[in-house]
Structures are given as structure tokens and as C-alpha cells.
Design a protein around this motif. Structure first.
Motif: not given
Length: 250
Positions: A7-19, A133-145
Motif C-alpha cells: 500500500t505504501a509503495a502505491s501512494l499517489s496523493f491527489a494532484p491538487n493543492i487542497v488540504v 515518531v515511534t508510533l508512526v514508525k511502528q505502523l509504517r505510516a511514514e509515507p502518509w505523514i
């Protein structure tokens, strides 16, 4: 290879500027910073959804904007005490664990994680950064953050623990040159700061420092930042911003 890695490898955030600021909550009267507002930001196609993180007295990481919740000071209360009061839609007060797990179910919207400065001490803020950071790494969530904070030392701590992390500063007094020197990925200031320091926009673009602005809620200001080619615009009105972008064909 694990599903998470796929899933992380397939990340492709929507190509817009809206947060979406605290998620996409306003149009449908959802609670700010709720799982529901995150899901709505994903549903409408925002490239990012911002949320705010605090540390409870018993070291639970929770998602809430203010330093207080249900009349209690978050840093001086346990999660059990805080979660006794539900959000207006019936949700429990979200933990960061559950918020990240939900955000990782999709690959189009990044999670813009704001670490709130501690009201107790700078040291507590550093500890909060370590816990996150510990939690992000534990979940392997780095690519989303993407990490953001008003506390510059918190961002420096994140980069010490997770070199190369996307970090952006919120407080508004540092130049793009100062941020670039400290390897801060982005400048993320209130819109009034950029209008006062117009040259910082070109400086950031020249230095490759990412440009974000908050919290832009009317069409005139949105147009100004679109025209100045900002990478992201953080807003409580993501639907309005999408309408403007569509009209401009951006």
C-alpha cells in the motif's frame, strides 16, 4: 512483502493543492478532527487532511485541536477521563493510533500531523515528538505523514528521529533561508504573513522550500494564493477551493 508495504509503495496523493483543516467537517457539520471528517476529506479528494495531536497525562496520543476537551486539560487528564465524553457524532475522542490506521486505508490523501506545543514544558513537547515518531514508525505510516508544528524544536527533534521527514513550520517568523538551512521541508504560515512578506514566496520557490498557507476560507484569498502558485492551501472550505480550482482549470 506485507500488505502495508504494498500500500505504501502505491501512494499517489491527489494532484491538487487542497488540504482540509481538521478534516472536511464544515459542510456536513461533522466534528473537527474526527475520523468522520478525515473520511470526508478523503471522499472529496483532498490531497491532505490536517489534524492536531496532544499527549494525555497517562501518555496517550489523542487528536484534538484545543489544549482542553470537555472542560478538561488534556495534558493533565487521562484518556479514560477524556473519552468519557464522546464527540457530537457519537465517536470516541480519537487516538492517534486509530486515526493513522484509518488514514492508511487509502492512498490519495496525506495526513498532515500537527504536534501541539506542550503547555507544561519544552521537555514534554520533545517527549511528545518522540512518542509520535515511534508510533508512526511502528505502523509504517511514514509515507502518509507530513509533520507541522509551532514549536521549531519539535520539528528538529522529528528530523533527528526520522531524517528526511516532511516537516513544515507554522509560527511565521523564520525566513525560507533559515528553514532550508535546517532542512525543514516546508513553510506553512498564516496568510497574513505571506501578504506582509511577499518576497518570501519567491525565496521559498527558489530554494525548493514547500509553500503552504493557513487558514484560507474566502474566495478572494484563495485566488491570491492559487495565482502565487502555492503547493498547498489549508482551508475550512475545501469544497469552495475545489470549485475555484475547477473554474481556473488548474
Amino acid at each position: 512483502m506485507s500488505t502495508k508495504k504494498n500500500t505504501a509503495a502505491s501512494l499517489s496523493f491527489a494532484p491538487n493543492i487542497v488540504v482540509a483543516h481538521r478534516g472536511a467537517w464544515k459542510k456536513n457539520n461533522l466534528p473537527e478532527n474526527s475520523i468522520a471528517s478525515l473520511k470526508e476529506a478523503v471522499r472529496i479528494g483532498c490531497t491532505g487532511s490536517e489534524f492536531d495531536v496532544h499527549l494525555t497525562a497517562d501518555d496517550s496520543l489523542v487528536v484534538n485541536h484545543d489544549a482542553h476537551y470537555a472542560g478538561l486539560t488534556i495534558e493533565k487528564s487521562t484518556y479514560a477521563e477524556l473519552s468519557a465524553t464522546k464527540l457530537s457524532n457519537g465517536e470516541m475522542l480519537p487516538t492517534v493510533y486509530h486515526y493513522l490506521k484509518e488514514g492508511m486505508q487509502q492512498t490519495k490523501t496525506m495526513m498532515v500531523l500537527e504536534i501541539k506545543p506542550s503547555t507544561i514544558s519544552k521537555e514534554r513537547g520533545q517527549y511528545l515528538a518522540e512518542k509520535v515518531v515511534t508510533l508512526v514508525k511502528q505502523l509504517r505510516a511514514e509515507p502518509w505523514i507530513m509533520y507541522i508544528s509551532f514549536d521549531y524544536d519539535i520539528l528538529k527533534k522529528i528530523l533527528e528521529l526520522q531524517p528526511g521527514a516532511k516537516t513544515a513550520y507554522l509560527n511565521g517568523e523564520k525566513t525560507p533561508e533559515q528553514l532550508a538551512a535546517d532542512k525543514i521541508w516546508g513553510v506553512d504560515y498564516h496568510y497574513a504573513v505571506f501578504k506582509k512578506n511577499n518576497s518570501w514566496i519567491a525565496d521559498a520557490q527558489k530554494l525548493g522550500v514547500n509553500l503552504n498557507v493557513w487558514t484560507v476560507n474566502n474566495a478572494e484569498d484563495m485566488e491570491w494564493f492559487i495565482n502565487n502558485k502555492f503547493d498547498y492551501i489549508t482551508t475550512n472550505e475545501p469544497e469552495l477551493l475545489f470549485d475555484l480550482i475547477d473554474k481556473k482549470g488548474r
